[in-house]
Scaffold this active site. Structure first.
Site, PDB file in Angstrom:
ATOM      1  N   TYR A  52       1.150  -1.275   0.146  1.00 12.08           N
ATOM      2  CA  TYR A  52       0.423  -0.123   0.211  1.00 12.08           C
ATOM      3  C   TYR A  52       0.905   1.402   0.059  1.00 12.08           C
ATOM      4  O   TYR A  52       1.550   1.147   0.744  1.00 12.08           O
ATOM      5  CB  TYR A  52      -0.748  -0.161   1.395  1.00 12.08           C
ATOM      6  CG  TYR A  52      -1.831   1.051   1.275  1.00 12.08           C
ATOM      7  CD1 TYR A  52      -3.309   0.869   0.808  1.00 12.08           C
ATOM      8  CD2 TYR A  52      -2.007   2.448   1.327  1.00 12.08           C
ATOM      9  CE1 TYR A  52      -4.337   1.172   0.697  1.00 12.08           C
ATOM     10  CE2 TYR A  52      -3.532   3.460   1.330  1.00 12.08           C
ATOM     11  CZ  TYR A  52      -4.218   2.371   0.988  1.00 12.08           C
ATOM     12  OH  TYR A  52      -5.438   3.284   1.046  1.00 12.08           O
ATOM     13  N   TYR A  93      -4.738   5.815  -7.526  1.00  9.48           N
ATOM     14  CA  TYR A  93      -5.509   5.789  -6.031  1.00  9.48           C
ATOM     15  C   TYR A  93      -6.816   4.864  -5.477  1.00  9.48           C
ATOM     16  O   TYR A  93      -7.762   5.886  -6.148  1.00  9.48           O
ATOM     17  CB  TYR A  93      -5.225   6.572  -5.362  1.00  9.48           C
ATOM     18  CG  TYR A  93      -4.614   6.716  -3.505  1.00  9.48           C
ATOM     19  CD1 TYR A  93      -5.097   5.467  -3.175  1.00  9.48           C
ATOM     20  CD2 TYR A  93      -5.945   7.097  -2.730  1.00  9.48           C
ATOM     21  CE1 TYR A  93      -4.496   5.182  -1.760  1.00  9.48           C
ATOM     22  CE2 TYR A  93      -6.192   6.836  -1.698  1.00  9.48           C
ATOM     23  CZ  TYR A  93      -5.477   5.826  -0.949  1.00  9.48           C
ATOM     24  OH  TYR A  93      -5.792   6.093   0.358  1.00  9.48           O
TER      25      TYR A  93
END
Lengths: 385, 138
Positions: free
Chosen positions: A290, A340
């Site tokens: 992440y 994103y």
């Protein structure tokens, strides 16, 4: 399933789907969610009427009822929404895997739809009562997630002698992979060290390229039992190990009041993840970590045990995160350069790698780590083919 | 500018700050300080608490310099500093704040290039009850 053996390879991801990614898409979040879910079910060769379990995470605007009505699911017997935003991505698959492994459901769909590119930034919403930690941070101008992570990053850089070049290595690896991925927002847009070092600040010590993209898009995946997976259209990608992590005395994105703020939720998730795995960090062929902000990658490399504490910066040196390196990273481009979408693209990219269909394929990739947001209560998956 | 939206646990901190006192919550039974404030002690589960007066001395644990895009009031002051201070008496209690040139001065009053991790700072208070920090040895 005997107690204590966990979820090991009991379930598999058999379908993935996504919409285009862009700064602005005309359709709303609900429509995008439906498109991604239908694409994932088509990929799996499973009819929507067979779906009986759903999982997503908080800050998702499309709720289960709307999705079930629009796509035409059957009777749902399990639905779950995981807290703490981007920390929930991998937990969606983990919750479905748990539900399926213990017989609460048979076909699960996880999804995330977001219009972060064209919609408002969540931190600008000051009209609602802020969660408890905000009274201790926001009046002083620590307003955005970028500011909160920059605070940890500055301390980490100071404590371990890491440098901005280490953060650049992360941004570059993601951008290089996005340059190979026609679906990525940053396809055919190379990044250089000069661009990085001369870019504008967002929150010193983090610059523009340390921050993820603002993107519209949606993704979904389908989880079934390992037994059912053998009859599906695609090669199964097994959920080998899964974990969530909320450390003792943790306080959300601002971990500053923990005894040790540099050992965040990744450390907690990692302990459980590896305890139930047949392999160890050096056996991981490719990682999807992440990357809402570049410092989350070295902090995660430390937390998930790819290197010792404080060595996450040095780990990035010598092309370690590039194709052919020690740990190819975020091979679709990640949150920094593909899209994103709260980390869900990392899950689907992990599946593509283990199917052998990534645009930046790691030859023979058989194991993949996928992680959710570090700094917030988090989650992670080990996938294998 | 944003003002603290307090909850019932945190409200005493701000009431003391408005009087010019830096106090942190501590357990009324085992004495362990805790932050942010909360209903009971994570060490001994006692619901008794007290608000312990601190010296106001601390050290900078980390700091950042936000730049736009920011909320309008903050964008007008950017770049400004935000520091994280570990308290001298309780290093695990860290307070977010701003290093300013003098009590009551603006968020952007102290030059960021003079900020160092580990620098000694001291709490001061604005008229409207916010805690600020100045260098112990300017």
């Amino acid at each position: 399933m005997p107690a204590g053996t966990g979820l090991k390879d009991a379930t598999a991801i058999v379908g993935i789907g996504q919409t285009p990614f862009a700064r602005h898409l005309p359709e709303d979040e609900r429509t995008l969610a439906c498109r991604a879910v239908i694409a994932a079910l088509d990929d799996a060769g499973i009819a929507p009427g067979e779906v009986d379990a759903l999982a997503s995470y908080t800050m998702e605007e499309t709720d289960e009822v709307e999705l079930a009505k629009a796509v035409g699911f059957g009777d749902l017997t399990f639905f779950s929404k995981i807290g703490f935003g981007g920390g929930g991505s991998c937990a969606t698959v983990a919750h479905l895997a748990s539900a399926i492994a213990c017989g609460q459901a048979t076909v699960g769909v996880a999804w995330r739809s977001r219009k972060r590119g064209s919609g408002p930034r969540p931190w600008t919403n000051t009209a609602v009562q802020l969660p408890t930690p905000a009274q201790w941070t926001r009046p002083f101008g620590l307003l955005r997630p970028a500011d909160e992570i920059a605070m940890l990053a500055r301390r980490w850089l100071h404590e371990y002698g890491a440098t901005r070049d280490h953060l650049f290595n992360v941004a570059l690896a993601c951008r290089n992979r996005a340059n190979q991925n026609p679906a990525a927002v940053m396809y055919e847009r190379p990044l250089t060290r000069e661009m990085y070092m001369s870019s504008r600040w967002i929150s010193e010590p983090l610059c523009l390229y340390d921050n993820c993209l603002e993107t519209d898009g949606a993704l979904a995946c389908v989880v079934v039992s390992a037994e059912r997976a053998r009859d599906c259209r695609r090669r199964p990608v097994y959920v080998h190990s899964a974990a969530q992590g909320l450390p003792a005395q943790h306080h959300g994105m601002v971990n500053y009041w923990n005894d040790d703020p540099l050992t965040g939720p990744a450390w907690t998730a990692a302990r459980h993840l590896w305890k139930h795995a047949d392999f160890t960090p050096p056996d991981v062929d490719v990682a999807q970590i992440y990357d809402a902000f570049t410092p989350l990658v070295p902090l995660s490399l430390e937390g998930y045990g790819f290197c010792a504490r404080g060595e996450g910066g040095a780990f990035t040196e010598g092309g370690a995160l590039e194709t052919g390196g020690r740990l190819p990273l975020n091979t679709g481009g990640g949150g920094l350069s593909e899209a994103y979408v709260h980390g869900f693209n990392l899950i689907n990219e992990g599946v593509k790698q283990l199917r052998g269909t990534s645009t930046a394929q790691v030859p023979g990739a058989a194991t993949c780590l996928v992680t959710a947001g570090e700094g917030v209560p988090t989650s992670a998956l080990l996938l294998r083919n | 500018m944003l003002t603290p939206v307090t909850d019932s646990d945190g409200a005493p901190f701000w009431r003391y700050a408005a009087r010019g006192e830096l106090r942190v919550q501590a357990c009324g039974a085992c004495g362990e300080p805790r932050f942010p404030p909360r209903p009971c002690c994570p060490h001994c589960r006692s619901f008794a608490s007290e608000w312990r007066l601190m010296s106001g001395q601390g050290r900078i644990w980390s700091w950042v310099v936000p730049h736009p895009p920011l909320l309008p009031d903050y964008a007008a002051l950017a770049p400004y500093n935000v520091i994280l201070v570990e308290l001298a008496e309780a290093p695990r209690i860290r307070l977010v704040g701003n290093l300013v040139s003098a009590p009551g001065a603006a968020l952007d009053s102290f030059p960021p290039d003079r900020i160092r991790i580990g620098a000694r700072v001291r709490a001061v208070f604005t008229g409207d009850g916010l805690v600020q920090w100045v260098l112990e040895r300017p």
